[in-house]
Write an enzyme that holds these catalytic residues in place. Structure first.
Site, PDB file in Angstrom:
ATOM      1  N   GLU A  72       1.931  -0.520   1.894  1.00 38.23           N
ATOM      2  CA  GLU A  72       2.609   0.390   0.940  1.00 38.23           C
ATOM      3  C   GLU A  72       2.740   1.976   1.392  1.00 38.23           C
ATOM      4  O   GLU A  72       2.946   2.764   0.720  1.00 38.23           O
ATOM      5  CB  GLU A  72       2.112   0.384  -0.396  1.00 38.23           C
ATOM      6  CG  GLU A  72       0.688   0.983  -0.635  1.00 38.23           C
ATOM      7  CD  GLU A  72      -0.501   0.057  -0.490  1.00 38.23           C
ATOM      8  OE1 GLU A  72      -1.398   0.138  -0.757  1.00 38.23           O
ATOM      9  OE2 GLU A  72      -0.005  -0.987   0.302  1.00 38.23           O
TER      10      GLU A  72
ATOM     11  N   ASP B 240       1.840   7.539   0.219  1.00 37.12           N
ATOM     12  CA  ASP B 240       0.991   5.874  -0.511  1.00 37.12           C
ATOM     13  C   ASP B 240       1.890   5.713  -1.705  1.00 37.12           C
ATOM     14  O   ASP B 240       1.530   6.678  -2.770  1.00 37.12           O
ATOM     15  CB  ASP B 240      -0.199   6.144  -0.177  1.00 37.12           C
ATOM     16  CG  ASP B 240      -0.917   4.551  -0.442  1.00 37.12           C
ATOM     17  OD1 ASP B 240      -0.967   3.749   0.424  1.00 37.12           O
ATOM     18  OD2 ASP B 240      -1.459   4.419  -1.660  1.00 37.12           O
ATOM     19  N   ILE B 241       2.036   4.708  -2.053  1.00 37.43           N
ATOM     20  CA  ILE B 241       2.626   4.136  -3.435  1.00 37.43           C
ATOM     21  C   ILE B 241       1.151   4.052  -4.300  1.00 37.43           C
ATOM     22  O   ILE B 241       0.196   3.149  -3.940  1.00 37.43           O
ATOM     23  CB  ILE B 241       3.420   2.866  -3.521  1.00 37.43           C
ATOM     24  CG1 ILE B 241       4.748   3.195  -2.536  1.00 37.43           C
ATOM     25  CG2 ILE B 241       3.828   2.561  -4.886  1.00 37.43           C
ATOM     26  CD1 ILE B 241       5.662   1.934  -2.437  1.00 37.43           C
TER      27      ILE B 241
END
Length: 486
Positions: A396, A352-353
């Site tokens: 994301e 996950d960003i």
């Protein structure tokens, strides 16, 4: 003194002279062999050379036609003279034969590939015109020559010339056009050879029965056999079958076998004309069927290609270009089943960003899209093994499936990915490090029959949220406290 020919003029004429000589030698040998070594009297039923000549012209540029025609005419004339024909008669007949070849070739389109040639507009009408017009014009001219020189009846002379040429064109031209095509080579590749030989052998066996048995009417069997060859081996295979069947028919009929071999002499239609009409109808019925089947195969192939492209597009994420969630779910199910059967570990990494919403707020959605593409490209580029599968999980979030990988291997790969994203150095003022980072959760298990694959996803997903709650830019393994912090 007159100047000699220049080097440029010699270079212009030399290829044509060599072409004419080459075709002259070949046609002299072939013509003599056909008359001396084969069933010579059977050539009044079917004469094969003109169909081959037309095919050669269709495969060559028209600028080469004069040299080719000169070589064909000279070679065939020499062959006929060596077989006992007079030079005077051959000087009259060779131009007539060449006119037939030229007229028929002009009526047909240039040949490049078999599929393109058969899909040319009005190809069946043009093929039929080539069979009728060329032999008919040359047949009329030949009938005049034979009537004047040998006092032969016009109709008899025409029957000896035109129908055999027309049937020869129908039989040999398609095969000559097919010989150098990929379709013909495919028929005789090792993987296809047994099928090709078996189907052709069946067609030839049927032809032997049809033209070798006179007691029972078996003529109705020929077309189904030819259509079977066309349906199984396509146009190139049927071209081989047609020539073989025609030669069997001529040989057995000329030997007095079969329904045409015992043809009564008092009928208004001669034996030769009867078998020519029969074979001609079979071939004319087969040609449009070949075109229809070719078009059907082409449409089926295009449909398969289109479906494959659609399936590929449906499995890719439109923004990043890497596989999407649907693709991951399909691969996850496949690899889970394989891991259960083989009892091998299966690893899953969830990525996950960090602070991506703030990134969009700070830099705009266009920059956010570019960030997603950059991260996806790095993740996809770091995957080395062909059976590993990286995909965009949603928003994301990304996922990496790692078959034959235990938890240590999954952790090692996750750390490589985390460092690779940091190395991108994408500016992000909303992150503590000032650059885009990712949080990663990983897990692995060796599933047993009856286990639910969602359990692996839940463990990896829980590890991801542990990494985010613990400060981000780190890797967590399952529910353990093992972590790497930078």
């Amino acid at each position: 003194m007159f100047p000699g020919p220049s080097h440029s003029s010699r270079r212009t004429w030399l290829p044509g002279i060599l072409t004419a000589l080459l075709f002259g030698v070949i046609y002299a040998i072939v013509d003599l062999a056909l008359n001396r070594l084969a069933f010579a009297s059977g050539w009044t039923i079917l004469w094969p050379l003109n169909g081959v000549s037309i095919a050669i012209l269709l495969m060559r540029p028209r600028s080469d036609w004069p040299a080719i025609l000169i070589g064909i005419g000279a070679g065939a004339g020499i062959g006929e003279c060596m077989d006992g024909n007079s030079i005077r008669m051959e000087l009259l007949l060779r131009p007539i034969s060449l006119s037939e070849v030229t007229i028929s070739a002009l009526l047909l389109p240039h040949f490049s590939t078999l599929g393109d040639w058969l899909r040319k507009p009005h190809i069946f009408k043009r093929f039929l015109g080539a069979l009728v017009l060329g032999p008919s014009i040359s047949g009329v001219l030949a009938a005049i020559v034979f009537h004047v020189s040998a006092h032969q009846g016009y109709l008899s002379a025409f029957d000896d010339w035109a129908p055999s040429d027309a049937l020869g064109i129908a039989v040999t031209m398609p095969l000559a056009l097919s010989l150098r095509t990929p379709e013909m080579r495919d028929l005789f590749r090792p993987v296809q050879l047994l099928k090709t030989v078996s189907v052709l052998a069946l067609a030839f066996l049927v032809a032997g029965l049809v033209f070798g048995v006179s007691r029972y009417p078996l003529l109705f069997l020929l077309y189904p056999a030819l259509f079977l060859v066309e349906s199984l081996l396509a146009f190139s295979g049927s071209a081989v079958a047609v020539l073989g069947v025609a030669l069997i028919a001529v040989y057995l009929t000329d030997g007095g076998r079969g329904p045409f071999g015992v043809w009564p002499k008092d009928l208004p239609v001669s034996r030769d004309v009867a078998i020519q009409i029969y074979l001609g109808f079979q071939l004319l019925a087969l040609f449009p069927a070949s075109i229809l089947l070719l078009e059907r195969r082409r449409m089926a192939a295009e449909l398969r290609d289109t479906n494959e492209q659609l399936m590929m597009l449906a499995s890719l994420d439109g923004l990043t270009g890497i596989p999407n969630r649907r693709s991951l779910d399909e691969r996850f199910a496949q690899e889970w089943g394989r891991a259960v059967r083989l009892q091998t570990p299966l690893g899953l990494v969830m990525i996950d960003i960090d602070h991506f919403k703030q990134f969009n707020d700070l830099y705009g959605h266009h920059a956010g899209d570019e960030c997603l593409r950059a991260v996806a490209s790095v993740l996809y580029g770091e995957v080395r093994r062909t059976h590993d599968h990286v995909a965009r999980f949603g928003g994301e979030e990304f996922a990496l499936l790692l078959p034959h990988t235990d938890v240590d291997g999954a952790f090692h790969m996750a750390e490589i990915l985390r460092q690779a994203i940091v190395s991108l150095a994408i500016d992000h003022r909303g992150c503590a490090n000032g650059v885009v980072t990712v949080s990663i959760g990983c897990a692995a298990m060796t599933p047993k029959l009856g286990d639910n694959r969602l359990s692996l996803l839940q463990v990896a997903d829980a590890a991801l949220y542990d990494a985010k709650r613990s400060g981000r830019n780190r890797v967590h393994i399952g529910e353990t406290a093992r972590q790497i912090v930078r």
